[in-house]
Scaffold this active site. Sequence first.
Site, PDB file in Angstrom:
ATOM      1  N   GLU A  95      13.410  -5.278 -12.332  1.00 31.70           N
ATOM      2  CA  GLU A  95      12.132  -5.224 -13.049  1.00 31.70           C
ATOM      3  C   GLU A  95      12.268  -4.419 -14.350  1.00 31.70           C
ATOM      4  OE1 GLU A  95       8.479  -5.506 -10.116  1.00 31.70           O
ATOM      5  OE2 GLU A  95       9.966  -4.120  -9.298  1.00 31.70           O
ATOM      6  N   GLU A 115      11.728  -7.326  -2.420  1.00 27.83           N
ATOM      7  CA  GLU A 115      10.674  -6.460  -1.885  1.00 27.83           C
ATOM      8  C   GLU A 115       9.957  -7.046  -0.676  1.00 27.83           C
ATOM      9  OE1 GLU A 115      11.056  -5.098  -6.178  1.00 27.83           O
ATOM     10  OE2 GLU A 115      11.211  -6.974  -5.060  1.00 27.83           O
TER      11      GLU A 115
END
Length: 743
Positions: A95, A115
Site C-alpha cells: 500500500e 489482509e
Amino acid sequence: MASGTKGRTTLEVGADGVAIITIINPPVNSLSFDGAKGKFSGGFDITLFGGIQGGQLAEPKPGYIAVEILTNTVEGARKPSVAAIDGLALGGGLEVAMACHARISTPSAQLGLPELQLGIIPGFGGTQRLPRLVGLAKSLEMMLTSKPVKGEEAHSLGLVDAVVAPNQLVSTARQWALDILEHRRPWVATLYKTDKIEPLGEAREIFKFARAQARKQAPNLTHPIVCIDVVEAGVVSGPRAGLQKEAEDFQKLLRSETCKSLLHIFFAQRGTSKVPGVTDLGLAPRRVKKVAILGGGLMGSGIATALILSNYPVILKEVNEKFLEAGIGRVRANLQSRVKKGKMTQEKFEKTISLLTGVLDYESFKDVDMVIEAIIENVSLKQQIFADLEKYCPPHCILASNTSTIDLNLIGERTYSKDRIVGAHFFSPAHVMPLLEIVRTNQTSPQVIVDLLDIGKKIKKTPIVVGNCTGFAVNRMFFPYTQAAFLLVERGTDLYLIDRAITKFGMPMGPFRLADLVGFGVAIATGMQFIENFPERTYKSMIIPIMQEDKRAGETTRKGFYLYDERRKASPDPEVKKFIEKARSMSGVAIDPKVLSFFLTGYSKLCCTGVFPLTVLGAGIKFNTKPQIIEIRNSRFAKLSEKDIVEMIFFPVVNEACRVFAEGIAVKAADLDIASVMGMGFPPYRGGIMFWADSLGSKYIYSRLEEWSSLYGEFFKPCAFLAERAGKGATLSAPVEEAKSKL
C-alpha cells in the site's frame, strides 16, 4: 527491500539529491509503525503510529495513515517518490509502494494484499489503488484470495513499472525518480488513474459475480463482501469516498470475532516452533542429506513427494516390485498433477522425480540421515521394522514413524536406540496438507526434535511438537468426532443432515464423508486403538462392520455412506438406511425410565408397550416388555437443530482436547488450535477448537455435556479439567498450572 538485518529504517541522501529510505523488517517486511520517522525526498517528515495489536490500530483518527500520510503527504508531494521492491511487499508494504509515483521490483519480489486472511481489509488505501493499477477483476482476485504475484506478473499487470536484477534495483529506482522530476517519465498519482477501471455497467457485473463467488466459497464470512463493497464505493462515488469507507469498515472489522480468531491463528502458527526445553537449548539442526521411506502407499508416496519437492533425495522401499512400481507411480502422478496445473515445468518435473530411488532391501540405508516408516497400522510389523532399521541405518539416523495412533513406546519396544525414535505424523494427502505432528517420547533426544522442526520448515509444513500417547494430539482430540456422529445416527438423526450441518459450520466435509475418504479399513484400525485405550468413553457402533459385509469400503470402492461416480462425486445412498437399522438393533441403546420426563410430554399414563412421540427430539420410542428398559428403535433425532448437531459433535472433541491439554500432551492450547485447523480442517475463522470453545464458555460446554451424559452415558461425561475450569468460570486455554508435561 529485503535484508538479513532485522527491524531498521535508514535514510541516505546521495550527491544527486535523491534520498533513499530503506525499510527492513524481516521475515515478512511488515510495517512496524512504532513511532518510526522517515524523511522523503519531498522534504517532509512522516510519522507512522503503532501497528495492529489486540484488534486495534493506533491512529490519531480512522484513515489518518491512508489519507493524511499516504495520499496527502506521499502521493501529493511536490517531489516524486519511487518504490524499490525486493523480497516481500505484502499488505501495508504494498500500500505504501502504490502511493509512490512509480514502482520498480526484482523478478523474485512478491506483491500482494493478504489482509483478508486476518479477517480485515486493506486499510491504507489498497482497496482503491490496486484496482486502478491492475483492473477490477484482478484486484478483487488478489484481495479475496490473498495470493501474491511475483515481479514479472506484477509488471505485466501494471502493478510495477519495471523489473530489474537485484543489483540494479536501487540505481534504476534512483534514476527513475530523477526522470519523473525532469518530466522524462510520467508523474502518476495512482489514486486518480481511471484507464484500468471498467465502465460502470461492466463494473457492476464484475462486483455481482465477485459477491456470488464469495458467498459460495465463504458463506460464513462477511469481510470478503465488505471488501467488494468498499472497492465498489470508490468506483461509484470516487476514490476519496472509497478511502473514507475503507477506513470506517476497516475499524469495524478490526473489532470483529472473525478478525480476533484469525489473528489468533496467525500468531499461534508462528509460535508452534518454540518448544520449551528443546528450542531454547541452543541446538543447531543437523544437515539431512538423504531420507528413506518405508511404504509406497498413499501416505508414503505423499511424504516422498513433499520431500523431493524440497530437493531432498529420497529412497522409497517396498516389499515387492509390484508395490514399488505402484508407489513410484503415485509420486509421479502427484508431480504430473502440478505440471497440468501450471505449477511445475516439465524440466522441473524430470529433475524432481530423479531425486527418487526405489529399492526392495535395506542395502542403500547405510548412509541415510532419516527414515520415515509409513506402513499399515500393525504394531508387531512396525516393531520388527524398527528393530531391522537399527541394524541397517547409521548410528546418527533419525528413526521416525508416520503412525497416526499407535504409542511410539510400543513401536520402539525392541530397539536400543530409543533416543532416536520420533513420530513424524503427516496428514493425507501428505504433499498437500500443511501440518506435521512431531511426536516425542520421554526418551527422544532434543536434537532429533530440532532436526525434525528444521525439516518441517524446509518442506513448507507447520510443525507442532506433542507428547506420546494413543492418537497423539490431532487424532486423539478428534476420535469422538465420528463416534458422536454414529451415536446421533443410531438415535435417528439423518446422516446426511449431520454432514450438511457440520459442513455449514465450516468443516471441509462432515464425519461420514470423511469416513468414506479415509476408508473403512483405516477407520476400524484407528477405532480399535481407542476402544483398547479409552474403553470407558468410546462409543461402539457396528455400522461400519455391517457395511463392510456389503463390500463397502468408502470412496475407493465407490460405495460407503455415499455413492461415487467415475469423477468421485458423492451422492446420498438410500440403501444405507438398512445398515443403520441393523446397527440400531444390535446396539441395544437403552434409556433409563428416569429420563422419560425429559422426553415425553402430553401423556398422563404410560404403558409398557406402544409408541409415543418425543416432543424434544421428535422421536418414536418402542418399549420392550420390561418396564425398566426402553429401547430406541426408530427414534427420530431429526428435529435436532443444526446448533444441537454441531454441539453434540464438537463438544466431545473439546472434552478430549481438554484431556490432551491437561495431560501435557500439548504445551499450550494454541498448539491444539493449530492442530485442529491444519490437521482436521476446523474453520480458521473460528480460531481453532480451544479458542472456539472459550468463545462459548467453559460453563456452557460443561452443562451441555453433563446433561447429555445423564441421558446417554459416559461418552459425553465432562473430564475433570473441564469441570474444574467451568467451576471457576475460567477459560480452557489458560495455561495448565504445574502440569506434568509429556514434553
